[in-house]
Design a protein around this motif. Structure first.
Motif, PDB file in Angstrom:
ATOM      1  N   TYR A 218       4.124   9.877  -7.523  1.00 28.07           N
ATOM      2  CA  TYR A 218       5.043  10.083  -8.641  1.00 28.07           C
ATOM      3  C   TYR A 218       4.271  10.325  -9.939  1.00 28.07           C
ATOM      4  CZ  TYR A 218       8.651   9.279 -12.109  1.00 28.07           C
ATOM      5  OH  TYR A 218       9.496   9.419 -13.170  1.00 28.07           O
ATOM      6  N   VAL A 219       3.254   9.521 -10.191  1.00 22.88           N
ATOM      7  CA  VAL A 219       2.443   9.677 -11.405  1.00 22.88           C
ATOM      8  C   VAL A 219       1.766  11.044 -11.403  1.00 22.88           C
ATOM      9  CG1 VAL A 219       0.370   8.832 -12.598  1.00 22.88           C
ATOM     10  CG2 VAL A 219       2.100   7.222 -11.795  1.00 22.88           C
ATOM     11  N   ASP A 220       1.252  11.449 -10.265  1.00 25.21           N
ATOM     12  CA  ASP A 220       0.612  12.763 -10.145  1.00 25.21           C
ATOM     13  C   ASP A 220       1.604  13.883 -10.450  1.00 25.21           C
ATOM     14  OD1 ASP A 220      -1.710  14.386  -9.463  1.00 25.21           O
ATOM     15  OD2 ASP A 220      -0.587  14.933  -7.645  1.00 25.21           O
ATOM     16  N   MET A 221       2.822  13.754  -9.950  1.00 24.50           N
ATOM     17  CA  MET A 221       3.851  14.767 -10.208  1.00 24.50           C
ATOM     18  C   MET A 221       4.187  14.844 -11.695  1.00 24.50           C
ATOM     19  SD  MET A 221       6.351  14.100  -6.934  1.00 24.50           S
ATOM     20  CE  MET A 221       7.726  14.912  -7.699  1.00 24.50           C
ATOM     21  N   VAL A 222       4.303  13.692 -12.339  1.00 24.76           N
ATOM     22  CA  VAL A 222       4.626  13.662 -13.771  1.00 24.76           C
ATOM     23  C   VAL A 222       3.507  14.292 -14.584  1.00 24.76           C
ATOM     24  CG1 VAL A 222       5.005  12.138 -15.749  1.00 24.76           C
ATOM     25  CG2 VAL A 222       6.190  11.703 -13.595  1.00 24.76           C
ATOM     26  N   ILE A 223       2.269  13.946 -14.254  1.00 27.05           N
ATOM     27  CA  ILE A 223       1.123  14.513 -14.982  1.00 27.05           C
ATOM     28  C   ILE A 223       1.058  16.023 -14.790  1.00 27.05           C
ATOM     29  CG2 ILE A 223      -1.401  14.605 -15.051  1.00 27.05           C
ATOM     30  CD1 ILE A 223      -1.337  11.558 -14.503  1.00 27.05           C
ATOM     31  N   ASN A 224       1.256  16.488 -13.572  1.00 30.84           N
ATOM     32  CA  ASN A 224       1.237  17.932 -13.315  1.00 30.84           C
ATOM     33  C   ASN A 224       2.332  18.649 -14.093  1.00 30.84           C
ATOM     34  OD1 ASN A 224      -1.005  18.054 -11.654  1.00 30.84           O
ATOM     35  ND2 ASN A 224       0.176  17.670  -9.810  1.00 30.84           N
ATOM     36  N   GLU A 225       3.516  18.048 -14.144  1.00 28.35           N
ATOM     37  CA  GLU A 225       4.626  18.644 -14.894  1.00 28.35           C
ATOM     38  C   GLU A 225       4.276  18.764 -16.378  1.00 28.35           C
ATOM     39  OE1 GLU A 225       8.472  20.298 -15.309  1.00 28.35           O
ATOM     40  OE2 GLU A 225       7.368  19.813 -13.508  1.00 28.35           O
ATOM     41  N   ILE A 226       3.680  17.713 -16.921  1.00 26.45           N
ATOM     42  CA  ILE A 226       3.277  17.737 -18.328  1.00 26.45           C
ATOM     43  C   ILE A 226       2.235  18.825 -18.572  1.00 26.45           C
ATOM     44  CG2 ILE A 226       2.031  16.432 -20.109  1.00 26.45           C
ATOM     45  CD1 ILE A 226       3.421  13.899 -18.913  1.00 26.45           C
TER      46      ILE A 226
ATOM     47  N   SER B  65       0.830  -1.194   0.000  1.00 20.23           N
ATOM     48  CA  SER B  65       0.000   0.000   0.000  1.00 20.23           C
ATOM     49  C   SER B  65       0.868   1.248   0.000  1.00 20.23           C
ATOM     50  CB  SER B  65      -0.916  -0.002   1.224  1.00 20.23           C
ATOM     51  OG  SER B  65      -1.637   1.192   1.297  1.00 20.23           O
ATOM     52  N   SER B  66       1.941   1.241   0.788  1.00 20.77           N
ATOM     53  CA  SER B  66       2.862   2.376   0.837  1.00 20.77           C
ATOM     54  C   SER B  66       3.540   2.585  -0.503  1.00 20.77           C
ATOM     55  CB  SER B  66       3.902   2.153   1.928  1.00 20.77           C
ATOM     56  OG  SER B  66       4.869   3.160   1.897  1.00 20.77           O
ATOM     57  N   GLU B  67       3.985   1.497  -1.125  1.00 19.66           N
ATOM     58  CA  GLU B  67       4.620   1.603  -2.432  1.00 19.66           C
ATOM     59  C   GLU B  67       3.639   2.117  -3.469  1.00 19.66           C
ATOM     60  OE1 GLU B  67       6.240  -2.234  -3.211  1.00 19.66           O
ATOM     61  OE2 GLU B  67       7.713  -2.071  -1.602  1.00 19.66           O
ATOM     62  N   MET B  68       2.397   1.691  -3.385  1.00 19.02           N
ATOM     63  CA  MET B  68       1.388   2.136  -4.326  1.00 19.02           C
ATOM     64  C   MET B  68       1.133   3.629  -4.131  1.00 19.02           C
ATOM     65  SD  MET B  68      -0.007   0.852  -6.746  1.00 19.02           S
ATOM     66  CE  MET B  68      -1.360   0.835  -7.829  1.00 19.02           C
ATOM     67  N   THR B  69       1.110   4.071  -2.912  1.00 21.13           N
ATOM     68  CA  THR B  69       0.907   5.482  -2.642  1.00 21.13           C
ATOM     69  C   THR B  69       2.052   6.303  -3.218  1.00 21.13           C
ATOM     70  OG1 THR B  69      -0.301   4.948  -0.628  1.00 21.13           O
ATOM     71  CG2 THR B  69       0.526   7.173  -0.827  1.00 21.13           C
ATOM     72  N   MET B  70       3.272   5.843  -3.061  1.00 23.00           N
ATOM     73  CA  MET B  70       4.417   6.557  -3.619  1.00 23.00           C
ATOM     74  C   MET B  70       4.334   6.577  -5.149  1.00 23.00           C
ATOM     75  SD  MET B  70       6.066   7.864  -1.222  1.00 23.00           S
ATOM     76  CE  MET B  70       7.497   8.402  -2.120  1.00 23.00           C
ATOM     77  N   MET B  71       3.893   5.484  -5.742  1.00 21.99           N
ATOM     78  CA  MET B  71       3.741   5.429  -7.192  1.00 21.99           C
ATOM     79  C   MET B  71       2.666   6.422  -7.647  1.00 21.99           C
ATOM     80  SD  MET B  71       4.740   4.211 -10.040  1.00 21.99           S
ATOM     81  CE  MET B  71       5.623   2.717  -9.760  1.00 21.99           C
ATOM     82  N   GLU B  72       1.589   6.495  -6.911  1.00 23.23           N
ATOM     83  CA  GLU B  72       0.517   7.441  -7.249  1.00 23.23           C
ATOM     84  C   GLU B  72       1.013   8.880  -7.138  1.00 23.23           C
ATOM     85  OE1 GLU B  72      -3.199   4.622  -5.813  1.00 23.23           O
ATOM     86  OE2 GLU B  72      -2.581   6.297  -4.566  1.00 23.23           O
TER      87      GLU B  72
END
Length: 79
Positions: free
Chosen positions: A30-38, A21-28
């Motif tokens: 990271y994905v959110d950061m990448v999408i925001n950057e784009i 669950s913790s790893e999934m949260t970190m992945m989420e």
């Protein structure tokens, strides 16, 4: 219905889902950061294109508004 597992084994099994669950949260995150950057880079490109059009059309009002938006974007997000 005997349970032959030790307390340590039981605790290890119960913490595995938490790690996943913790790893999934970190992945989420990271994905959110990448999408925001784009999205930020895309908006910056849209503003730059609109600025060029405002210059071509000699639209001072649009140029000033877009310049202000671009400046705010750069200051707040470092794009």
């Amino acid at each position: 219905m005997e349970n032959n597992k030790s307390f340590a084994e039981f605790m290890n099994e119960s913490t595995v889902p938490q790690k996943q669950s913790s790893e999934m949260t970190m992945m989420e995150i990271y994905v959110d950061m990448v999408i925001n950057e784009i999205l930020l880079k895309q908006r910056k490109q849209q503003i730059l294109t609109a600025l060029d059009e405002a210059l071509d059309q000699k639209d001072q009002v649009a140029f000033m508004e877009l310049s202000k938006e671009l400046n705010t974007l750069e200051v707040t997000h470092g794009v």
